[in-house]
Structure formats: structure tokens, C-alpha cells
Write a protein that holds these residues in place. Structure first.
Motif, short mmCIF file in Angstrom:
data_model
loop_
_atom_site.label_atom_id
_atom_site.label_comp_id
_atom_site.label_asym_id
_atom_site.label_seq_id
_atom_site.Cartn_x
_atom_site.Cartn_y
_atom_site.Cartn_z
N LEU A 1 6.27 -3.96 -8.78
CA LEU A 1 5.89 -2.75 -8.05
C LEU A 1 4.65 -2.11 -8.66
CD1 LEU A 1 9.42 -1.20 -7.48
CD2 LEU A 1 7.88 -2.07 -5.71
N VAL B 1 2.20 0.87 -7.28
CA VAL B 1 3.10 2.01 -7.45
C VAL B 1 3.06 2.38 -8.93
CG1 VAL B 1 5.43 2.90 -7.16
CG2 VAL B 1 4.57 1.14 -5.59
N GLN C 1 8.41 7.53 -8.27
CA GLN C 1 8.41 6.56 -7.18
C GLN C 1 8.96 5.21 -7.65
OE1 GLN C 1 4.29 6.69 -6.01
NE2 GLN C 1 4.73 8.07 -4.31
#
Length: 73
Positions: free
Chosen positions: A51, A56, A61
Motif C-alpha cells: 500500500l 498510501v 489510512q
């Protein structure tokens, strides 16, 4: 040798990048009571790194997405 340009995703993570990933992993381990050598810990770490490489970079998050991948939001 390949003529393919190196993408941002292929760049090495910096110590700051790894610090964020480690903080998320520690939160996941605490939430799910995982041990450092647990197979689930290795999976969570892989998800976090992937991720992060996809862009990200926010702690919250990342944590939410890993929790969702584990079935807990």
C-alpha cells in the motif's frame, strides 16, 4: 539489460518511509495481538509495504486499509 525506466514504485524505501510502515505494523500487531514471528504479522507487513508503494503514506489510512483487509474496520 532492460530499457524500462525505473518507476517511483520500484524505488527503495527511506528510513522515514519504513518508520511509518513500522508504526502501522505495531498498531496492527497490538490490535490483533500478533507476535513478531507470526505468519499474520508477515502478511500485514507485506500489505503495508505494498500500500505504501502504491502511494498510501498516511498512518491512519494505512491502518484502516490493513484492518479492512483483515476484516475489521
Amino acid at each position: 539489460m532492460s530499457a524500462r525506466p525505473i518507476s517511483e514504485r520500484d524505488q527503495a524505501l527511506t528510513s522515514e518511509d519504513l518508520a511509518v510502515c513500522e508504526q502501522v505494523l505495531n498498531a496492527v500487531k497490538a490490535e490483533f495481538q500478533l507476535e513478531a514471528d507470526d505468519e499474520e504479522t508477515a502478511r500485514a507487513a507485506s500489505i503495508i509495504i505494498e500500500l505504501y508503494r502504491q502511494g498510501v503514506h498516511n498512518f491512519d489510512q494505512l491502518k484502516i486499509l490493513v484492518f479492512a483487509a483483515r476484516g475489521k474496520v
